[in-house]
Design an enzyme around this catalytic site. Structure first.
Site, mmCIF file in Angstrom:
data_model
loop_
_atom_site.group_PDB
_atom_site.id
_atom_site.type_symbol
_atom_site.label_atom_id
_atom_site.label_comp_id
_atom_site.label_asym_id
_atom_site.label_seq_id
_atom_site.Cartn_x
_atom_site.Cartn_y
_atom_site.Cartn_z
ATOM 1 N N ASP A 127 18.582 17.341 -10.376
ATOM 2 C CA ASP A 127 18.175 18.717 -10.101
ATOM 3 C C ASP A 127 18.718 19.585 -11.235
ATOM 4 O OD1 ASP A 127 17.677 21.327 -8.605
ATOM 5 O OD2 ASP A 127 17.045 19.887 -7.094
ATOM 6 N N HIS A 148 16.833 19.274 -14.253
ATOM 7 C CA HIS A 148 15.839 20.350 -14.193
ATOM 8 C C HIS A 148 16.192 21.528 -15.080
ATOM 9 C CE1 HIS A 148 14.072 18.999 -10.039
ATOM 10 N NE2 HIS A 148 14.076 18.046 -10.941
#
Length: 410
Positions: A229, A252
């Protein structure tokens, strides 16, 4: 004048002296708690997790309520999460190693904190729903992502959480395979994180590397993060955040938000991100807010950002949604005073994506020395820069040109 008194000698409390076995099989949780309690009573002391041992530990909170300032948690061995602990099944325990209400805390060493996250990600006996979702982004664009703020988090703990504490240093250690976030700094003041390694697979759900919430005066530098993430996530209440010399990937990217979920008010200000590298991440540097929120993001500077095969290097998304669809709402967290300078490298989908709210357009967005090119080969479906309700300016070179910026102020 008499000579000054010498500083007190720091006492060291090894977990082995309190019954820890360190064979990776025996539950050593009680020994860790006892060592911390004794160190607190002695004041300004060190809890030692010695090298060459593997300590199986269940969820535990190290509280500073009875501690004198300046505790050291020295991790030279390996701390292994007890994935079989019955405490996880209560649905109440959301942290693994938690430090609460400590003033003057150093977490350091050459050892490893291993969360054994695969027990949770794979849907085993203690796992929540770890199914990932693909999100269709706003305004008909095809910027898709695998953010997982809502997916399978109910039973997955954060590996290391520091809560309501001040004068915090985290250095040297490796945190890997956390069930959820790797390192959370929540409601802290005066934090330095450096020379830390975070490692988990790129498809591990919601495993943010470093998660900041309600924290002021944070410095993160010379750190490597690989996760599933956001490498660094900056949430509501954070200000005076300085990030430099960080390598991110997979992951991310480095993100502010999502802010304003459920109509909440949120504020983030005075964030500087410089001299960072992002390799094969979903986004590079990103600000994301939900529709219907309020508050502001202001005074943010991204400089010296190097990207390699990043899907979308520059993102502001005020239509953030981790569901298939979200209802349109008028109010928004405002975004103003954001500078991007010296962003260079390659992308695989779109170089710049700036989607701002109709009722609260973005203002003061500054682009300078942007040099982004599509990655060679690979057959990617490429798009040009996108803007919606964005007021700002660009100083050449900006490649490709972001001609969709609106001049002046909203």
């Amino acid at each position: 004048m008499p000579p000054p008194s010498p500083p007190p000698l720091l006492s060291t409390f090894s977990v082995l002296d309190y019954g820890a076995v360190g064979d990776g099989i025996t539950d050593d949780t009680k020994a860790f708690a006892a060592a911390w309690s004794s160190a607190c009573a002695a004041g300004a002391s060190t809890v030692l997790v010695p090298v060459s041992y593997v300590f199986l530990v269940g969820p535990i909170t190290f509280t500073g309520d009875s501690c004198v300032s300046n505790m050291i948690f020295q991790v030279d061995g390996t701390i292994l999460a007890d994935a079989g602990s019955t405490a996880w099944r209560s649905g109440v325990v959301m942290q693994w190693l938690e430090f609460e209400n400590v003033r003057g805390l150093t977490i350091q060493g050459c050892g490893t904190v291993d969360g054994q996250g695969s027990h949770w990600w794979s849907g085993g006996s203690v796992a929540g729903d770890a199914e990932m979702v693909t999100e269709e982004k706003s305004l008909g664009q095809d910027l898709k992502e695998l953010d997982s703020d809502r997916v399978g988090t109910s039973n997955r703990p954060t590996a290391v959480r520091v809560f309501q504490s001040a004068s915090i240093t985290v250095t040297g250690i490796t945190i890997r395979n956390s069930p959820r976030f790797h390192l959370t700094l929540d409601t802290c003041h005066g934090v330095e994180v450096h020379d830390v390694a975070v490692s988990s697979p790129g498809d591990s759900p919601n495993t943010d590397g470093i998660h900041l919430a309600g924290s002021v005066g944070v410095s993160i530098h010379h750190t490597t993060i690989a996760c599933g993430d956001d490498c660094i996530s900056i949430q509501d209440g954070c200000s005076d955040v300085f990030i430099r010399s960080v390598h991110c990937g997979p992951g991310h990217g480095i993100s502010i938000g999502g802010l304003g979920k459920g109509g909440a008010s949120a504020a983030v200000s005075d964030v500087t991100v410089q001299d960072v590298t992002l390799n094969q991440t979903m986004t590079g540097v990103r600000i994301k807010t939900w529709q219907g929120g309020s508050g502001s993001v202001k005074n943010v500077r991204f400089s010296g950002v190097r990207v390699s095969a990043v899907k979308t290097p520059i993102v502001i998304d005020q239509y953030y949604c981790d569901h298939t669809t979200c209802a349109n709402q008028t109010s928004a967290v405002t975004v103003a005073g954001v500078a991007y300078q010296g962003v260079a490298g390659t992308y695989t989908e779109r170089p710049v994506y700036l989607a701002c709210a109709d009722a609260a357009p973005c203002a003061g967005i500054h682009l300078a020395d942007i040099q982004l090119a599509p990655v060679d080969g690979g057959g990617y479906h490429l798009h040009g820069p996108f803007c919606w309700k964005v007021y700002g300016d660009e100083v050449r070179p900006v490649e490709p040109p972001v001609n969709c910026l609106l001049a002046g102020a909203p």
